[in-house]
Design a protein around this motif. Structure first.
Motif, mmCIF file in Angstrom:
data_model
loop_
_atom_site.group_PDB
_atom_site.id
_atom_site.type_symbol
_atom_site.label_atom_id
_atom_site.label_comp_id
_atom_site.label_asym_id
_atom_site.label_seq_id
_atom_site.Cartn_x
_atom_site.Cartn_y
_atom_site.Cartn_z
ATOM 1 N N ARG A 1 40.023 31.274 32.564
ATOM 2 C CA ARG A 1 40.187 30.594 33.843
ATOM 3 C C ARG A 1 40.343 31.581 35.002
ATOM 4 O O ARG A 1 40.371 31.181 36.162
ATOM 5 C CB ARG A 1 41.377 29.635 33.815
ATOM 6 C CG ARG A 1 42.744 30.294 33.764
ATOM 7 C CD ARG A 1 43.862 29.289 34.121
ATOM 8 N NE ARG A 1 43.816 28.111 33.297
ATOM 9 C CZ ARG A 1 44.549 27.939 32.196
ATOM 10 N NH1 ARG A 1 45.368 28.889 31.787
ATOM 11 N NH2 ARG A 1 44.458 26.839 31.499
ATOM 12 N N HIS A 2 40.421 32.881 34.701
ATOM 13 C CA HIS A 2 40.646 33.877 35.748
ATOM 14 C C HIS A 2 39.374 34.088 36.569
ATOM 15 O O HIS A 2 38.268 34.174 36.028
ATOM 16 C CB HIS A 2 41.092 35.205 35.130
ATOM 17 C CG HIS A 2 41.781 36.099 36.103
ATOM 18 N ND1 HIS A 2 41.114 36.792 37.094
ATOM 19 C CD2 HIS A 2 43.098 36.417 36.245
ATOM 20 C CE1 HIS A 2 41.979 37.492 37.791
ATOM 21 N NE2 HIS A 2 43.192 37.281 37.296
ATOM 22 N N ALA A 3 39.517 34.200 37.878
ATOM 23 C CA ALA A 3 38.367 34.335 38.774
ATOM 24 C C ALA A 3 37.596 35.626 38.559
ATOM 25 O O ALA A 3 36.433 35.726 38.970
ATOM 26 C CB ALA A 3 38.842 34.257 40.227
ATOM 27 N N ALA A 4 38.191 36.632 37.910
ATOM 28 C CA ALA A 4 37.508 37.922 37.724
ATOM 29 C C ALA A 4 36.451 37.875 36.620
ATOM 30 O O ALA A 4 35.589 38.759 36.557
ATOM 31 C CB ALA A 4 38.535 39.014 37.408
ATOM 32 N N ILE A 5 36.492 36.873 35.734
ATOM 33 C CA ILE A 5 35.572 36.832 34.597
ATOM 34 C C ILE A 5 34.180 36.399 35.059
ATOM 35 O O ILE A 5 34.020 35.370 35.715
ATOM 36 C CB ILE A 5 36.085 35.882 33.498
ATOM 37 C CG1 ILE A 5 37.449 36.357 32.976
ATOM 38 C CG2 ILE A 5 35.081 35.792 32.351
ATOM 39 C CD1 ILE A 5 37.430 37.721 32.342
ATOM 40 N N GLY B 1 28.243 50.040 33.233
ATOM 41 C CA GLY B 1 29.015 50.483 34.387
ATOM 42 C C GLY B 1 29.918 49.393 34.944
ATOM 43 O O GLY B 1 30.533 49.566 35.989
ATOM 44 N N ARG B 2 30.012 48.278 34.240
ATOM 45 C CA ARG B 2 30.820 47.148 34.694
ATOM 46 C C ARG B 2 32.201 47.168 34.041
ATOM 47 O O ARG B 2 32.361 47.678 32.930
ATOM 48 C CB ARG B 2 30.134 45.822 34.346
ATOM 49 C CG ARG B 2 28.794 45.600 35.045
ATOM 50 C CD ARG B 2 28.171 44.293 34.586
ATOM 51 N NE ARG B 2 26.889 44.045 35.230
ATOM 52 C CZ ARG B 2 26.727 43.440 36.405
ATOM 53 N NH1 ARG B 2 27.804 43.014 37.056
ATOM 54 N NH2 ARG B 2 25.523 43.262 36.913
ATOM 55 N N PRO B 3 33.197 46.570 34.683
ATOM 56 C CA PRO B 3 34.498 46.432 34.021
ATOM 57 C C PRO B 3 34.395 45.433 32.871
ATOM 58 O O PRO B 3 33.655 44.455 32.952
ATOM 59 C CB PRO B 3 35.412 45.897 35.134
ATOM 60 C CG PRO B 3 34.491 45.247 36.114
ATOM 61 C CD PRO B 3 33.204 46.009 36.054
ATOM 62 N N ASP C 1 43.755 40.785 37.564
ATOM 63 C CA ASP C 1 44.098 40.545 38.966
ATOM 64 C C ASP C 1 43.553 41.638 39.882
ATOM 65 O O ASP C 1 43.287 41.395 41.062
ATOM 66 C CB ASP C 1 45.614 40.457 39.142
ATOM 67 C CG ASP C 1 46.215 39.190 38.523
ATOM 68 O OD1 ASP C 1 45.455 38.225 38.293
ATOM 69 O OD2 ASP C 1 47.427 39.186 38.275
ATOM 70 N N ALA C 2 43.393 42.844 39.344
ATOM 71 C CA ALA C 2 42.942 43.978 40.148
ATOM 72 C C ALA C 2 41.422 44.114 40.195
ATOM 73 O O ALA C 2 40.901 45.024 40.855
ATOM 74 C CB ALA C 2 43.566 45.264 39.609
ATOM 75 N N GLN C 3 40.696 43.236 39.497
ATOM 76 C CA GLN C 3 39.237 43.341 39.424
ATOM 77 C C GLN C 3 38.572 42.387 40.427
ATOM 78 O O GLN C 3 39.101 41.325 40.720
ATOM 79 C CB GLN C 3 38.751 43.024 38.009
ATOM 80 C CG GLN C 3 39.450 43.800 36.906
ATOM 81 C CD GLN C 3 39.402 45.297 37.107
ATOM 82 O OE1 GLN C 3 38.356 45.858 37.459
ATOM 83 N NE2 GLN C 3 40.537 45.962 36.883
#
Length: 520
Positions: free
Chosen positions: A405-409, A363-365, A328-330
């Motif tokens: 399904r998370h938008a951060a992926i 350098g990516r999450p 959620d924080a990404q």
């Protein structure tokens, strides 16, 4: 009571691994939604891990759950771990021994005693093709058996073509590749040509066939397992395939094609092939922040059953749900998700080290599902978790559907297991492929060469991992992958595609009701 009021009972037997149990439960729900009393029978060591708390275990005791499906436990003869000991599932050899020598008598007892609410006996046994040990039991009990293939049609056809592969001199009688002057671009052996079991653009190598797992002795053992499986599966009238109708490039995509006796097709009078997938739980619409929305058609709600069904996605592993809060924080589409599934053997300490360094170098999450076991984690560089803590999260297991399904992926580095592949397509996630064993090589070939929705990670090195991630996530190549993914996803998740799959489920249920009369 009229015959129309009778709900035929179907018993479903999966191979005891997460990637087989999950789609079998989804199939059971689909059957229940069409008026079938569905019971999924799993070995006790699986039942203990996935049954809802408070459920009764052992013997044929049923556990109430959600969706119109009952979960039953088959004694396996495998003792539970001592208190405080590791609760990992048994290995393949122990599972195979239980399936061949202990579970048949238990299943026979279950078939002879399981009844519908109206007193009718089991009308059909649906057997995971890899759980072929159950077929002779069905024959002894006089119960018709149908097959279930939890992977894509292409991998089923590759296995079904073993006699032809031997006859054409492509593989030996023990499954090993026959030497050839041909070589493959990756330095592997003979490219399979002259057969119509797979599309030409796959250029599948003999070393990518599903039984190539481990050393030479293991490969021969797995090949013998497949030969036995093929022999037992000859009597299936139908085989339900966990793939979408019209799977790209497949020569056999409908039931009618199973009767074709042209070269490369399934044998005449072979089982009727019914694509009934992809079998997934219902979903919703997810905005990924890239201008694309993933539209997922929800499954029809089944009628309220007399018993509570099994949980939507029962898992053998305890998922770390804190990763969702971290996601959620990404930023949208920024995170690299890495997971090799639940039943893939360790890939080696050196490869883990290079993979870790490559992820760090981007350098990516990233979110990395990594078993907390020395066979996996001992390869990590010193103090690695501390070094990357500000932009990464390592967990033992993740709630994968929620993650994908998370938008951060932004992309998924995957072993290409079929469930993982379908889930990635379902949610529109581009893939970086690193197949390890079994059908994963065929799945990878489709992802990279037929559908073109991902890239293959060839050399596991720091630079190779970093460069491949950058290619998938950014630039013209990443854009092309996204466009191809959108095209495929629209074919797979549309109402029309689901209607075709549901039509095949209904056809199978009608076959049960018409041709498999209940024993009253």
């Amino acid at each position: 009571m009229g015959a129309e009021a009778i709900q035929p009972a179907v018993l479903l037997v999966p191979f005891p691994a997460q990637g087989h149990v999950t789609p079998m439960l989804h199939l059971a729900r689909a059957l229940a939604a069409n008026g079938v009393a569905a019971t999924v029978a799993v070995p006790d060591f699986i039942h203990r891990r996935i049954a809802p708390a408070g459920g009764r275990a052992g013997g044929t005791a049923h556990v109430d759950a959600d969706g119109g499906v009952v979960l039953a436990s088959i004694p396996s003869g495998i003792l539970p771990p001592e208190e405080g000991a590791a609760a990992d599932p048994p290995g393949f050899a122990a599972i195979l021994h239980a399936m061949e020598h202990h579970m048949p008598a238990q299943l026979e007892r279950m078939l002879l005693t399981t009844t519908t609410g109206c007193g009718g006996r089991v009308a059909c046994l649906v057997v995971d093709v890899l759980a072929s040990w159950a077929v002779p039991v069905a024959e002894r009990c006089g119960v018709p058996a149908a097959g279930f293939w939890p992977a894509m049609l292409a991998s089923y056809r590759a296995v079904a073509a073993i006699p032809e592969l031997i006859g054409k001199g492509i593989i030996s009688d023990s499954g090993t590749p026959v030497p050839s002057n041909q070589t493959y671009s990756d330095g592997q052996e003979q490219v399979i040509r002259g057969l119509r079991i797979l599309p030409a653009q796959l250029e599948l190598s003999t070393n990518e066939l599903p039984w190539f797992v481990g050393d030479s002795a293991t490969q021969k053992s797995r090949f013998a397992f497949w030969i036995q499986t093929l022999h037992r599966a000859r009597g299936f009238r139908s085989v339900l395939i966990n793939s979408f109708p019209g799977e790209a490039g497949s020569a056999v995509a409908t039931a009618a094609a199973a009767d074709d006796d042209d070269e490369g097709h399934l044998p005449r009078r072979g089982p009727r092939v019914l694509p009934v997938g992809p079998l997934l739980a219902g979903g919703n619409v997810v905005d990924r922040g890239k201008g694309d929305s993933v539209v997922v058609a929800a499954t029809n709600n089944p009628p309220t059953p007399p018993q509570q069904p099994c949980r939507k996605n029962p898992s053998m592993w305890h998922a770390d749900s804190t990763c969702i809060g971290w996601l959620d924080a990404q930023p949208a589409a920024s995170v690299v998700y890495v997971s090799f599934g639940s039943w893939v053997g360790p890939i080696g300490h050196e490869k883990i080290r290079e993979l870790a360094l490559g992820l760090e170098a981007t350098g990516r999450p990233f979110l990395w599902v990594l078993k907390n076991d020395p066979s996996w984690r001992a390869g990590l560089p010193g103090r690695y978790a501390e070094r990357v803590a500000s932009r990464s999260k390592l967990v033992e297991w993740a709630p994968q559907e929620d993650v994908l399904r998370h938008a951060a992926i932004g992309c998924y580095l995957t072993h290409c297991g079929w469930n993982s592949t379908v889930e990635a397509i379902h949610h529109g996630i581009r893939m970086l492929c690193y197949p390890v064993s079994g059908d994963q090589f065929i799945n990878c070939a489709y992802i990279t060469r037929v559908w073109e929705i991902g890239l293959k990670l060839g050399r596991v090195s720091q630079d190779g991992v970093r460069d491949c991630i950058e290619r998938v996530m950014d630039g013209t190549e990443g854009t092309r992958l996204s466009e191809k993914m959108k095209e495929l996803r629209e074919r797979v998740v549309t109402a029309e595609a689901r209607s075709l799959a549901q039509g095949n489920v209904k056809s199978f249920v009608n076959e049960i009701k018409t041709d498999y009369p209940l024993s009253m």
